[in-house]
Enzyme design. Structure first.
Site, PDB file in Angstrom:
ATOM      1  N   ARG A  11       0.682  -1.457   0.143  1.00  0.00           N
ATOM      2  CA  ARG A  11      -0.404  -0.298   0.090  1.00  0.00           C
ATOM      3  C   ARG A  11       0.971   1.196  -0.292  1.00  0.00           C
ATOM      4  NH1 ARG A  11      -5.354  -0.719   4.005  1.00  0.00           N
ATOM      5  NH2 ARG A  11      -6.019  -2.596   2.706  1.00  0.00           N
ATOM      6  N   ASN A  68       1.995  -6.001  -2.579  1.00  0.00           N
ATOM      7  CA  ASN A  68       0.328  -6.147  -1.617  1.00  0.00           C
ATOM      8  C   ASN A  68      -0.262  -5.179  -1.808  1.00  0.00           C
ATOM      9  OD1 ASN A  68      -2.017  -7.808  -0.398  1.00  0.00           O
ATOM     10  ND2 ASN A  68      -1.806  -5.725   0.869  1.00  0.00           N
ATOM     11  N   GLU A  69      -1.120  -5.458  -2.940  1.00  0.00           N
ATOM     12  CA  GLU A  69      -2.129  -3.895  -2.797  1.00  0.00           C
ATOM     13  C   GLU A  69      -1.652  -2.074  -3.804  1.00  0.00           C
ATOM     14  OE1 GLU A  69      -4.369  -3.896   0.415  1.00  0.00           O
ATOM     15  OE2 GLU A  69      -5.795  -5.286   0.045  1.00  0.00           O
ATOM     16  N   ASN A  70      -0.051  -2.600  -4.477  1.00  0.00           N
ATOM     17  CA  ASN A  70       0.504  -1.333  -4.613  1.00  0.00           C
ATOM     18  C   ASN A  70      -0.188  -0.327  -5.519  1.00  0.00           C
ATOM     19  OD1 ASN A  70       2.519  -4.219  -4.624  1.00  0.00           O
ATOM     20  ND2 ASN A  70       3.107  -2.361  -2.943  1.00  0.00           N
TER      21      ASN A  70
END
Length: 822
Positions: free
Chosen positions: A391, A427-429
């Site tokens: 994130r 993850n969730e970039n």
């Protein structure tokens, strides 16, 4: 339930886990002091030791390692969890047995920035909370031993001070926008190592086998400690290869040039190796000895031969055969200790996963303890391990250098583990927020750099990311965001939504699916919220979906958060997965409830409650749904062990669900048989093992007998059936309901104005204590939180009390506070 044979196997497996570390290693667990604040300098850590000065400040407390700053405040409903510096100190008794040997500290992980001091000399630093690292103390110890303080003040001991810091920092991964706490402290084991002068720094063992499992090879590369100079004469090396029973099958004797550069040691050909798999995790042992006599260095590594393949536009294959990956996730988090889980705790967690039927795990969202990886090797659990680029967007050069360094460390430190099949790069970039700029092309460019670096470091494993569609073509395996029945759509959308995503990538593995459930909360009509939600092929999670307020109708906001609903959601997903031959596998998010700073309004504040076990390992009902699909040892479980009162009209037929992997089951209610039903995975719910039966008003006894060939297994529950209808909650009651092991359990219940229990009440309640004693709160569980939503109109908490000297109160908005003196 596991068969006795499987239990025995697990015990043997756990007893033979090898850390694969250096020869003389001591865990530094006791004799530590800690203070949670900044110091004026390291001298303040050293100065009070042994001084006996009553005016010394600050005040230190005795702690045992591993230790986390946030053991309690991570789930304290009243405060933000602490992010800042904390100091540890101890004194070492150093007795290195090796002539000209090295003395090192080996950190298995410390959060998040760490500085190490010997007396007042800074001897090492590290940035990153999850990878392993070492500090060489040899010269600093020799220098300190020449000072008067060594003998006079410290009586021959070595003063060690360590500063950890988990302060917020936008140029450090992971982002504080992540859905987990960025913990601080020495929350993994810290080891004191004694090494011979000539020692191996890294031993890389590459075990390979063809898809047929016939032709195997084992290649070893090694690099020496940088203190070993190339001018030294070549040293003798002996390599022994032991089969899973400990029998030597190959050996090699030769010499190695001493130097820090990685060099080839030897390559073995292994015909017809015993293959590693989840059902038979066969582990070979490589024993490397460098040098001779008492100054020799020896290292043991566990390795396994297996062939893993994600078929393009197809399933996953292990050793040439399709294997449906049945997975979950793990966060490093536990009630009462946060990230500071001990080895027994970690073992218990991993064995519970295996008991649930897991053959795959994604370690979210960071490199995890070597203990976890050793257990995955020995238990037979395939692994996706990833770096904490999670994130927030993309930072600058310092940020990017840390990500590359952590990827390099993760791959090199865990390279030998046969369980690992995927290196996760992020993850969730696609989630912005940490920086003014959110540039997709720059994120793509950096993701490409990480992908290339991973393949340079390890060409034998796949790369993967989860939820960043504009980067999905870069990595080998992609996981889209599919939360059918929770954040978007309804759970019957799952198969169609998954197939649509499957068509858009070369290789797909679906990690993260599921939903939250408040342990102990049950529902007679759990799917009611689905009527308000629009069915959709788009089942992803979007910005704001995790919020409990605003936006479109969604189960995560409008559902009842009952265990009943989660069981239905899991049940549907698992039945569908059995009919998707192209599916490589999935991983439920997560195995255990965990703490998060971004969910203060959940029924347990600051807890992500999607686990199938609570934060203290207490199984929820969904645990047994997984067992019924994923395990082979006969098991049976009646839904509702934590549901003391069911409700409905008199004579109404109520559903009883049984989760079992057996061929058939017979249900008995109050001694009467309601017949035998055959298990059929496609007969939803509970694979056909559901009965509609009447309950008697008042107490009821329910029993099930399941059969698998000649074997039978049973389960039973009892509950009260309430036919009285209730109105709005009007009053509270508080009473003592149990006492055991020195702890008292009290229970609050909600009633309407007529005194009828409100069995669907979900009000907030808050416990408090006066006088002697202590509440067992800040645990992040439904029975270990002083502020919590009730489950079916009730809630419990435990406390240590002194009779006649302890009073417990409970309050709820709009209701009169009640007090109980114990």
């Amino acid at each position: 339930m596991l068969k006795a044979k499987l239990i025995a196997t697990l015990l043997v497996v756990l007893a033979t886990v090898s850390p694969g570390s250096a020869q003389r290693v001591t865990r530094l667990t006791t004799g530590w002091e800690y203070v949670q604040q900044e110091l004026g300098g390291v001298w303040e850590a050293v100065r009070p030791v042994g001084a006996g000065n009553p005016e010394s400040v600050p005040l230190w407390e005795a702690v045992t390692l591993p230790h986390c700053f946030n053991a309690r405040d991570a789930v304290d409903p009243s405060v933000n969890y602490y992010q800042g510096p904390g100091w540890y100190r101890t004194q070492l008794d150093v007795q290195n047995p090796y002539a000209n040997g090295r003395t090192r500290l080996h950190f298995e992980g410390a959060g998040q920035k760490t500085d190490v001091y010997l007396y007042t000399t800074k001897v090492g630093s590290h940035v990153g909370g999850y990878d392993e690292w070492t500090v060489d103390l040899t010269q600093a110890i020799a220098d300190f031993q020449k000072t008067p303080a060594y003998k006079e003040q410290f009586k021959g001991k070595i003063p060690l001070s360590i500063r950890c810091d988990n302060s917020r920092d936008l140029e450090m991964i992971p982002s504080n926008l992540s859905d987990f706490n960025v913990y601080g402290g020495l929350y993994r084991y810290l080891n004191l190592e004694y090494l011979p002068a000539v020692s191996v720094e890294r031993l890389a063992v590459k075990a390979e086998v063809d898809a047929a499992g016939k032709a195997g090879s084992l290649a070893l590369k090694a690099s020496f400690l940088p203190t070993a100079t190339p001018t030294m004469a070549p040293v003798p090396v002996v390599v022994r290869l032991l089969d899973p029973r400990g029998k030597q099958v190959s050996n090699y004797q030769g010499k190695l040039s001493v130097g820090a550069q990685e060099q080839d040691v030897h390559q073995f050909a292994v015909k017809n190796p015993q293959l590693w798999s989840p059902t038979r995790p066969q582990l070979y042992t490589v024993v490397v000895t460098v040098g001779t006599g008492p100054q020799a260095y020896q290292r043991r590594e566990k390795v396994g031969f297996r062939h893993a393949e994600f078929v393009e536009k197809g399933p996953f294959k292990l050793n040439g055969q399709r294997l449906l990956l049945r997975g979950t996730h793990r966060h490093e988090d536990h009630a009462g200790v946060a990230a500071a889980m001990t080895e027994p705790m970690i073992r218990q967690e991993m064995v519970m996963m295996k008991q649930m039927g897991v053959n795959f795990i994604r370690l979210g969202h960071y490199q995890q303890s070597r203990i976890v990886l050793n257990l995955c090797d020995s238990l037979g659990i395939l692994v996706w391990e990833e770096i904490p680029w999670c994130r927030g967007g993309l930072g600058g050069p310092v940020y990017q250098a840390q990500a590359k360094r952590m990827l390099t460390n993760m791959v090199q430190q865990h390279y030998n583990h046969p369980s690992i099949i995927i290196w996760g790069l992020g993850n969730e970039n696609d989630w912005p927020g940490d920086f003014p700029e959110f540039d997709k092309q720059k994120i793509r460019a950096f993701m490409t750099e990480l992908n290339d670096l991973s393949h340079q470091l390890d060409r034998s494993r796949y790369t993967a990311i989860r939820r960043c569609d504009f980067c999905k073509d870069i990595v080998d395996v992609y996981s889209p965001s599919i939360w059918a029945g929770w954040y978007r759509g309804i759970y019957t959308d799952y198969k169609e939504a998954t197939e649509k995503e499957f068509q858009g990538v070369k290789r797909m593995l679906h990690v993260e699916w599921g939903g939250d459930s408040h342990a102990g909360r049950h529902s007679e009509n759990p799917d009611n919220a689905l009527a308000e939600v629009t069915a959709s092929k788009e089942a992803d999670e979007r910005a704001g979906d995790a919020s409990l307020f605003g936006g479109s109708a969604r189960v995560s906001k409008d559902g009842d958060w009952s265990e009943s609903y989660l069981c239905n959601l899991v049940d549907w997903h698992l039945k569908e997965q059995e009919t998707m031959p192209w599916l490589s596998g999935t991983a439920y998010w997560p195995f255990k409830d965990f703490s998060t700073p971004v969910r203060p309004d959940n029924p347990i504040p600051y807890m992500n409650q999607k686990g199938v076990v609570e934060r203290d390992f207490t199984p929820k009902e969904a645990f047994y749904v997984f067992q019924s699909y994923w395990t082979t040892a006969p098991m049976v479980h009646l839904y509702g062990h934590s549901w003391p009162v069911r409700w409905g009209a008199e004579g109404e037929l109520k559903m009883v669900k049984v989760y079992s992997n057996c061929v058939e089951a017979e249900l008995f209610v109050n001694g009467k048989s309601y017949g035998v039903k055959k298990r059929d995975s496609q007969d939803f719910p509970a694979a056909g093992l559901h009965w509609n039966v009447p309950f008697a008003s008042g107490e009821n006894q329910v029993r099930v007998v399941a059969r698998q060939g000649k074997q039978t297994v049973e389960d039973h529950i009892s509950f009260r059936y309430q036919t009285q209808k209730w109105g709005k909650p009007a009053k509270l009651t508080l009473q003592k309901v149990a006492e055991a092991n020195g702890l008292t359990t009290v229970e609050v219940k909600l009633f309407d104005a007529e005194g009828v229990p409100c069995l669907d009440a979900a009000n907030w309640v808050e416990f408090s204590l006066a006088g002697a004693g202590k509440l067992l709160d800040d645990l992040g569980t439904s029975s270990g939180s002083r502020k919590v939503q009730v489950y079916n109109g009730r809630a419990i908490i435990r406390l240590a009390a002194q009779p006649g000297k302890t009073a417990v109160a409970v309050q709820s908005p709009g209701l009169e506070t009640v007090l109980l003196t114990l």
